[in-house]
Design a protein around this motif. Structure first.
Motif, mmCIF file in Angstrom:
data_model
loop_
_atom_site.group_PDB
_atom_site.id
_atom_site.type_symbol
_atom_site.label_atom_id
_atom_site.label_comp_id
_atom_site.label_asym_id
_atom_site.label_seq_id
_atom_site.Cartn_x
_atom_site.Cartn_y
_atom_site.Cartn_z
ATOM 1 N N LYS A 228 -3.830 17.934 -6.635
ATOM 2 C CA LYS A 228 -3.986 16.956 -7.724
ATOM 3 C C LYS A 228 -2.651 16.361 -8.142
ATOM 4 N N LEU A 229 -1.783 16.141 -7.184
ATOM 5 C CA LEU A 229 -0.472 15.592 -7.509
ATOM 6 C C LEU A 229 -0.256 14.194 -6.944
ATOM 7 N N GLY A 230 -1.270 13.632 -6.287
ATOM 8 C CA GLY A 230 -1.043 12.294 -5.760
ATOM 9 C C GLY A 230 -2.306 11.670 -5.193
ATOM 10 N N GLU B 242 0.845 -1.185 0.000
ATOM 11 C CA GLU B 242 0.000 0.000 0.000
ATOM 12 C C GLU B 242 0.877 1.229 0.000
ATOM 13 N N GLY B 243 0.578 2.149 -0.871
ATOM 14 C CA GLY B 243 1.381 3.347 -0.968
ATOM 15 C C GLY B 243 0.605 4.422 -1.707
ATOM 16 N N ALA B 244 1.338 5.205 -2.463
ATOM 17 C CA ALA B 244 0.682 6.293 -3.169
ATOM 18 C C ALA B 244 1.346 6.489 -4.517
ATOM 19 N N ILE B 245 0.563 7.017 -5.431
ATOM 20 C CA ILE B 245 1.131 7.436 -6.706
ATOM 21 C C ILE B 245 1.251 8.947 -6.669
ATOM 22 N N ILE B 246 2.447 9.430 -6.933
ATOM 23 C CA ILE B 246 2.721 10.863 -6.853
ATOM 24 C C ILE B 246 3.126 11.344 -8.244
ATOM 25 N N THR B 247 2.618 12.482 -8.586
ATOM 26 C CA THR B 247 2.965 13.048 -9.889
ATOM 27 C C THR B 247 4.089 14.063 -9.751
ATOM 28 N N TYR B 248 5.136 13.854 -10.527
ATOM 29 C CA TYR B 248 6.247 14.803 -10.614
ATOM 30 C C TYR B 248 6.162 15.481 -11.978
#
Length: 791
Positions: free
Chosen positions: A402-404, A230-236
């Motif tokens: 809206k980055l993750g 379990e984690g997160a998707i982060i937008t760079y």
RNA sequence: GCGGAUGUGGCGAAAUUGGCAGACGCGCUGGACUUAGAAUCCAGUGGGCAACCGUGGGGGUUCAAGUCCCUCCAUCCGCACCA
């Protein structure tokens, strides 16, 4: 060495096997009275010419368990079949220059005769081989069921290719980058392939493990294989496009000082700046050539700077973008944020390429930051939060921008089931220019596997060389079309076979729904641990699919699972043909009959552990049934009158029942020996005690027990397996007196005999002389066990 | 690195909730019966002359530890750059 035997064991075996056959002793009827008990061993591959010792160690003790259950009044279903399609049989045929069909049929015949010799309680009316047309027709039905609900699909993907076997393999069959069958190195190859969407069931497969009685090890292996995190998707963000990374440690995001993308990732082309492109291209093409084994062996991290930068959405600082092959394209998003301050791999990479290293997490013990973090912005608000809370807080903040977002990923990949080989179930699909990919309708099944003379694998599916097979009409529009020429992975055949046994002779359905719901799941499943992440996972998946489709009411196929241990060569090594240390069961069966082999296997090992073979123990175990025979010859009375024998008889029955139920066969045999010793020690041997002893032994030595039983009751001809397993007489379980230990300061001083369930006062009276006038400070009394005086 | 196990006599191995360590069997020793014993039956068999010591090593909890806790070691199996 020749041993003198008072019983001709091989002759006894033949005699009673014939008796069982003539009297239908092993006949199974699902409607018979008795609580249902479905016990099953993993079906063998008939790829070798005969059963080996490992098979016997699987089947003989399992049969003992099944027979025990039957004698306890259960209606026991204990079928046997053959996993006859697939690489093992086909490779064997290629090696021996035979046709897999002829070869397989011959082997199966031999297997059946050996299973009969072993005395297995099988009713062959409930049996099949997976290459029987009547069986694989329903495997094709199963495929179409999956196809129709979108769980069987084709995609162009990088798959595992075995150059020696000339076929695609599933991830489960190429663990460690090596072909499960031939041990050769597996390459990655891009091709269009059939898959089963097992990943849709990742969560259910994981959750289901909690409610089944399986060995911890097996469950752990499956959990590990499914690999939930379990984690997160982060937008760079970058100038060119957004890069999504997956992380389980959002709380370290302020320490992310670079981005790494897997070489195969298409996004690499977008983020790479023009002046750096040649480096990157060269690196990517080199990385693509690397095999999995090379990747695994070479743990030194390599990479290349793309020239591009992304913005760390938490700190708003620019971070360099690298391409490196330590990031897996197939896991997460194929890109990661590099946090060298908190991840060993990132640290190694950053050190090598001179990337900034920041530590951002508070050290819980010292409450201090272990390195400077002065360049961080906005990080203070997250300080002191647990990793879990920080993750949620930070992700929420990123979500607002809206980055993750939170994301659960799994390591499990879809199951690639197409094989470019001959000896398998043809995939029931037709390719039509007009209608596209069309499943073969039920009424046209089976799609029969033709008898090909030339089935040698050459990279393309052997069936594609057979025009009669390839060319067909589209089932939908009727124009000329082509059959799919690939066959299914043999694990598809074995993923549902346990549902079919009871309906082996039915040709209108794969299985009867009502009866299946009554008889399944399997109560006890027995087989090797090597199938933990293959067959056992696939079977669970298929069962869950069938439940979802409404075909069955249960969602786990095997409620209880036992793995037998492995029998090793006498030197403690694994048996293998190359080491020339294998032991064949045949010569023992010929000399002693299978019961002696069975008794040795039950007695000489812990079933779960296995261990090294010992010829001496096998030979000496022949003496035990003969001892029982001598007891029978000494029978002098019908009723048991000896109090000690009565007690041992009751406790033995109780213990053996528990032992046979829990696969503790070695202790079950030991209990029977103790019982025999007690009978030997009595003044007169009673018929009822010896009868009980033989009844207890019946599941373990079925042929010999029949013979012994017929000697106890020479005037009645009846199978011992239609008798009831003995039950202990309650009043004999307890003895009237018992020996307890007297301790002073926890050291054993004496043993005294006293009536059972005596009170502390009663015991203390008896101990007066042991204490020699001393007054204990403390007395610990455990009823029927010990009394401990602390002085 | 992660996960799962395992470690007890000369040998294969036993030992619910902590409660007589080594059941049962092999092997070995002695005896009986025998022309004979590799069959059978009987007795003995963890170490030590003893007090005592013994379940991979070291700590701990407890009246009591193979069993529970901590730690270390060894072996086996599975996965492994899984972010």
């Amino acid at each position: 060495m020749v041993y003198f035997c008072i019983m001709n064991y091989p002759q006894i075996h033949d005699k009673w096997r014939k008796f069982w056959q003539d009297n239908n002793i092993n006949k199974f009827n699902p409607n018979d009275k008795g609580k249902k008990y479905y016990t099953l061993e993993m079906l063998p591959y008939p790829s070798g010419a005969s059963l080996h010792l490992g098979h016997f160690f699987n089947f003989a003790p399992s049969d003992t368990h099944a027979r025990f259950k039957r004698m306890c009044g259960f209606n026991v279903f204990h079928p046997m079949g053959f996993d006859s399609f697939g690489l093992p049989s086909e490779n064997h045929a290629l090696k021996t220059n035979t046709h897999p069909e002829d070869n397989t049929n011959k082997n199966i015949e031999k297997f059946i005769s050996q299973l009969e010799q072993l005395g297995g309680m099988y009713d062959w009316d409930y049996s099949f081989s997976t290459h029987d047309v009547d069986y694989y027709k329903w495997t094709q039905w199963l495929f179409i069921e999956l196809f129709n609900c979108g769980l069987a699909y084709q995609k162009d993907a990088a798959v595992n290719w075995c150059g020696d076997c000339q076929t695609v393999l599933s991830n489960e069959q190429s663990q460690g980058g090596v072909c499960e069958r031939c041990d050769s190195e597996v390459e990655r190859k891009q091709m269009k392939q059939w898959f089963f969407k097992i990943t849709d069931y990742a969560e259910e497969l994981l959750k289901g493990l909690d409610k089944i009685d399986w060995p911890n090890k097996t469950k752990a292996m499956q959990r590990n294989w499914i690999g939930k995190s379990e984690g997160a998707i982060i937008t760079y963000p970058t100038n060119a496009c957004d890069i999504q990374v997956f992380t389980t440690r959002v709380d370290t995001i302020f320490g992310a000082t670079f981005i790494v993308i897997a070489p195969e990732h298409p996004i690499v082309q977008k983020v790479t700046t023009k002046d750096r492109k040649p480096d990157v291209d060269a690196y990517i093409s080199a990385a693509a050539k690397k095999s999995d084994i090379e990747r695994m062996e070479n743990h030194e991290k390599t990479g290349v700077f793309t020239g591009g930068y992304a913005i760390n959405p938490a700190s708003n600082l620019p971070v360099p973008i690298y391409v490196a092959d330590y990031v897996l394209y197939t896991y997460g998003t194929g890109a990661v944020m590099g946090v060298p301050g908190h991840d060993a791999r990132d640290h190694e990479f950053a050190t090598k390429y001179g990337i900034e290293i920041k530590k951002v997490i508070q050290n819980n013990d010292t409450n201090e930051f272990t390195e400077e973090y002065g360049t961080l912005i906005n990080s203070n608000q997250y300080n002191g939060l647990s990793s879990e809370v920080a993750l949620k807080t930070i992700t929420n903040d990123l979500k607002k921008k809206k980055l993750g977002f939170l994301k659960t990923t799994y390591r499990l990949r879809d199951w690639s089931i197409g094989r470019q080989r001959y000896w398998g179930v043809p995939i029931p699909i037709v390719y039509c220019d007009k209608c596209g990919v069309v499943p073969v309708p039920m009424s046209d099944l089976p799609v029969t596997l033709p008898y090909l003379q030339d089935f040698k694998p050459r990279g393309n599916a052997p069936l594609s060389n057979d025009e009669n097979f390839v060319n067909c009409k589209c089932p939908t529009c009727g124009i000329n079309a082509k059959h799919e020429t690939e066959t299914m992975d043999t694990f598809v055949c074995s993923s549902w076979y346990f549902l079919r046994y009871m309906f082996a002779k039915r040709d209108d359905v794969a299985f009867d729904v009502e009866m299946t719901n009554k008889w399944l799941p399997v109560d006890k499943y027995i087989g090797g641990a090597e199938h933990s992440c293959g067959h056992l996972l696939y079977s669970r998946f298929i069962t869950k699919v069938l439940k979802k489709l409404g075909h069955v009411k249960f969602d786990e196929p095997f409620s209880s699972l036992v793995h037998q241990g492995m029998i090793l060569a006498p030197d403690g090594q694994k048996m293998s043909k190359s080491k020339n240390n294998t032991i064949s069961p045949d010569k023992y069966i010929e000399e002693f009959g299978s019961d002696i082999l069975r008794l040795y296997m039950l007695f000489g090992f812990n079933y779960i552990d296995g261990g090294p073979w010992n010829d001496g123990t096998l030979r000496t175990i022949t003496k035990f049934p003969e001892r029982v025979m001598r007891l029978i010859e000494k029978i002098g009375t019908d009723k048991e009158t000896d109090n000690n024998v009565q007690h041992v008889r009751a406790t033995t029955i109780k213990a053996v029942r528990e032992d046979l139920d829990s696969f503790s066969f070695n202790t079950a045999v030991a209990r029977c020996m103790e019982f025999a010793n007690a009978i030997t020690g009595a003044k007169i041997v009673s018929r009822e005690s010896v009868r009980d002893l033989v009844l207890l032994l019946a599941p373990m030595i079925p042929h010999i027990a029949e013979e012994l039983y017929s000697k106890i009751y020479p005037n009645k001809i009846q199978s011992i397996f239609n008798q009831k397993f003995p039950k202990p007489i309650a009043k004999h379980l307890e003895k009237s007196t018992i020996e307890i230990v007297v301790q002073i300061n926890s050291k054993i001083k004496e043993r005294i005999t006293i009536k059972t369930d005596a009170t502390q006062d009663e015991v203390m009276k008896l101990c007066a002389n042991i204490l020699e006038g001393q007054t204990p400070k403390k007395v610990i009394y455990v009823q029927n066990k010990l009394i401990n005086f602390i002085i």
